[in-house]
Motif scaffolding. Structure first.
Motif, PDB file in Angstrom:
ATOM      1  N   PHE A 235       0.775  -1.190   0.013  1.00 31.78           N
ATOM      2  CA  PHE A 235       0.048  -0.103  -0.054  1.00 31.78           C
ATOM      3  C   PHE A 235       0.847   1.362  -0.114  1.00 31.78           C
ATOM      4  O   PHE A 235       1.722   1.418   0.778  1.00 31.78           O
ATOM      5  N   THR A 236       0.598   2.179  -0.712  1.00 31.55           N
ATOM      6  CA  THR A 236       1.696   3.124  -1.150  1.00 31.55           C
ATOM      7  C   THR A 236       1.325   4.324  -0.195  1.00 31.55           C
ATOM      8  O   THR A 236       0.222   4.773   0.151  1.00 31.55           O
ATOM      9  N   ALA A 237       2.298   5.257  -0.191  1.00 33.77           N
ATOM     10  CA  ALA A 237       2.052   6.403   0.706  1.00 33.77           C
ATOM     11  C   ALA A 237       1.265   7.399  -0.087  1.00 33.77           C
ATOM     12  O   ALA A 237       0.656   8.315   0.669  1.00 33.77           O
ATOM     13  N   GLY A 238       1.410   7.411  -1.430  1.00 30.17           N
ATOM     14  CA  GLY A 238       0.463   8.341  -2.112  1.00 30.17           C
ATOM     15  C   GLY A 238      -0.826   7.918  -2.044  1.00 30.17           C
ATOM     16  O   GLY A 238      -1.804   8.989  -1.808  1.00 30.17           O
ATOM     17  N   LEU A 239      -1.309   6.708  -1.825  1.00 32.85           N
ATOM     18  CA  LEU A 239      -2.671   6.267  -1.658  1.00 32.85           C
ATOM     19  C   LEU A 239      -3.123   6.499  -0.055  1.00 32.85           C
ATOM     20  O   LEU A 239      -4.219   7.040   0.155  1.00 32.85           O
ATOM     21  N   MET A 240      -2.124   6.509   0.871  1.00 35.62           N
ATOM     22  CA  MET A 240      -2.601   6.973   2.058  1.00 35.62           C
ATOM     23  C   MET A 240      -2.916   8.264   2.056  1.00 35.62           C
ATOM     24  O   MET A 240      -3.892   8.942   2.817  1.00 35.62           O
ATOM     25  N   VAL A 241      -2.109   9.205   1.285  1.00 32.40           N
ATOM     26  CA  VAL A 241      -2.266  10.713   1.356  1.00 32.40           C
ATOM     27  C   VAL A 241      -3.648  10.897   0.669  1.00 32.40           C
ATOM     28  O   VAL A 241      -4.556  11.790   1.358  1.00 32.40           O
ATOM     29  N   LYS A 242      -3.953  10.208  -0.455  1.00 32.48           N
ATOM     30  CA  LYS A 242      -5.275  10.572  -0.923  1.00 32.48           C
ATOM     31  C   LYS A 242      -6.367  10.137  -0.002  1.00 32.48           C
ATOM     32  O   LYS A 242      -7.378  11.039   0.288  1.00 32.48           O
ATOM     33  N   ASP A 243      -6.306   9.127   0.673  1.00 37.59           N
ATOM     34  CA  ASP A 243      -7.472   8.440   1.745  1.00 37.59           C
ATOM     35  C   ASP A 243      -7.372   9.921   2.800  1.00 37.59           C
ATOM     36  O   ASP A 243      -8.426  10.099   3.184  1.00 37.59           O
ATOM     37  N   LEU A 244      -6.253  10.453   3.477  1.00 37.49           N
ATOM     38  CA  LEU A 244      -6.338  11.168   4.288  1.00 37.49           C
ATOM     39  C   LEU A 244      -7.133  12.453   3.833  1.00 37.49           C
ATOM     40  O   LEU A 244      -7.853  13.335   4.650  1.00 37.49           O
ATOM     41  N   ARG A 245      -6.798  12.945   2.458  1.00 31.60           N
ATOM     42  CA  ARG A 245      -7.378  14.218   1.948  1.00 31.60           C
ATOM     43  C   ARG A 245      -8.908  13.982   1.943  1.00 31.60           C
ATOM     44  O   ARG A 245      -9.751  14.822   2.031  1.00 31.60           O
ATOM     45  N   ILE A 246      -9.193  12.494   1.655  1.00 37.47           N
ATOM     46  CA  ILE A 246     -10.685  12.672   1.509  1.00 37.47           C
ATOM     47  C   ILE A 246     -11.422  12.341   2.964  1.00 37.47           C
ATOM     48  O   ILE A 246     -12.361  13.085   3.241  1.00 37.47           O
ATOM     49  N   ALA A 279       6.217   5.100  -2.963  1.00 35.22           N
ATOM     50  CA  ALA A 279       6.966   4.492  -1.607  1.00 35.22           C
ATOM     51  C   ALA A 279       5.876   3.756  -1.195  1.00 35.22           C
ATOM     52  O   ALA A 279       4.735   4.309  -0.831  1.00 35.22           O
ATOM     53  N   ASP A 280       6.392   2.719  -0.401  1.00 30.42           N
ATOM     54  CA  ASP A 280       5.322   1.979   0.406  1.00 30.42           C
ATOM     55  C   ASP A 280       5.082   2.877   1.725  1.00 30.42           C
ATOM     56  O   ASP A 280       5.950   3.596   2.123  1.00 30.42           O
ATOM     57  N   HIS A 281       3.926   2.827   2.265  1.00 37.55           N
ATOM     58  CA  HIS A 281       3.438   3.618   3.301  1.00 37.55           C
ATOM     59  C   HIS A 281       4.069   3.435   4.554  1.00 37.55           C
ATOM     60  O   HIS A 281       4.415   4.340   5.385  1.00 37.55           O
ATOM     61  N   THR A 282       4.799   2.354   4.743  1.00 41.18           N
ATOM     62  CA  THR A 282       5.504   1.973   5.889  1.00 41.18           C
ATOM     63  C   THR A 282       6.848   2.733   6.003  1.00 41.18           C
ATOM     64  O   THR A 282       7.414   2.931   7.187  1.00 41.18           O
TER      65      THR A 282
END
Ligand code: NAD
Length: 296
Positions: A235-246, A279-282
């Motif tokens: 799970f990428t860091a970019g997807l995590m940021v997307k989810d945080l924005r949502i 990058a991986d979110h970890t």
């Protein structure tokens, strides 16, 4: 022989890291899939488990259920308005399993209803490993009758949690990831402080996992991906940021308290400026370890 349930034929759009293993689960459960992906050769590469079709609309034709597993709301709307909406059969169920924005999902549901079909949101948690094993947690929003019709199909991919009306699944998914991102940041700061105090991370995690500070980050992410330095959760860091924005956008829209969410998003955004969105979110733990205090 009784008629096959209508959910035995599915159109599937978005065959990426998550979509491909989800289709494999459906096919293993006896579901016939017509699949489309914008990237050339991707659907054809899955021809052992689906019938490749050249357009999203062709995946919808004759399919009582159409599943979307796309990057975000923008792409979902582009695909729906790019011919899919007109191709939906009356009474069809359009299932958005992407991590999309709950308010945009509600607006889209009205347009889908205008065509005689029903939109159900069903985002997932559990990552690529959960998609492969069929153990995703599926957070479902939509009318009860539509969700019950979909339940056997969704159960091939994971555990179904019907969390409310249209948009509820997308809301719970984003809010869950706000918690997950917060836990990982907090855990990383705690472990790094312990390290600088001379403590062993594994020893600390063992104690914390028997105490009130435990979370998915202490139980899984730190021991499995961060301590060994493999950073391969999928799970990428970019997807995590997307989810945080949502999640933050939702909190803003309903004027809920959001100071913590805003600070969490700011830190994660700074991390991907350095790490890159792929990058991986970890790797947020590595970023924290390597950054000077004043930059954090
Ligand atoms: P991905 O980028 O691997 O896959 C997305 C696919 O959509 C790609 O194959 C891409 O070619 C295709 N696509 C893009 N635009 C398209 C279009 N216009 N028409 C047709 N196909 C198009 O992403 P993923 O990791 O599979 O994630 C999909 C969704 O699942 C995202 O919303 C993500 O946030 C969510 N999610 C991902 C994970 C994970 O661990 N990867 C976990 C939970 C939820």
């Amino acid at each position: 022989m009784p008629d096959a349930p209508a959910t035995d034929r599915v159109g599937f759009v978005g065959l990426g890291r998550m979509g491909a293993p989800m289709v494999r689960r459906l096919a293993a459960g006896g579901v016939t899939v017509r699949g489309h992906d914008a990237a050339s050769g991707v659907a054809e590469g899955l021809a052992d488990v689906l019938a490749p079709v050249p357009r999203a609309a062709a995946a919808a034709e004759g399919s009582p259920v159409v599943i979307l597993m796309l990057p975000d709301s923008g792409v979902v709307e582009k695909v729906v308005d790019g011919g899919l909406l007109d191709a939906l059969a009356p009474g069809a169920l359009l299932v958005d399993m992407s991590t999309s924005e709950p308010l945009r999902t509600r607006a889209l549901a009205e347009r889908v209803a205008g065509c005689g079909a029903t939109l159900v949101d069903a985002p997932v948690s559990g990552g690529v490993a959960g998609a492969e094993a069929g153990t995703l947690t599926i957070m479902v929003g939509g009318p009860g009758d539509a969700v019950e019709r979909l339940r056997p199909l969704l159960a091939l991919m994971g555990r179904v949690r019907h969390v409310g009306g249209t948009g509820a699944g997308h809301a719970v998914k984003a809010l869950n990831n706000l918690l997950s991102a917060s836990h990982l940041l907090a855990t990383s700061e705690a472990i790094l402080a312990g390290e600088r105090f001379g403590l062993n991370p594994t020893t600390m995690l063992d104690a914390i996992n028997g105490s009130s500070g435990r979370s998915g980050s202490t139980e899984t992410k730190w021991p499995t991906h961060i301590v060994p330095g493999t950073y391969a959760s999928g799970f990428t860091a970019g997807l995590m940021v997307k989810d945080l924005r949502i999640a933050l956008g939702l909190a803003e829209a309903v004027d809920a308290p959001r100071g913590h969410a805003a600070r969490t998003l700011a830190l994660w955004s700074r991390a991907i400026d350095t790490l890159g969105p792929g990058a991986d979110h970890t790797e947020i733990a590595r970023w924290l370890r390597e950054r000077p205090e004043e930059d954090q």
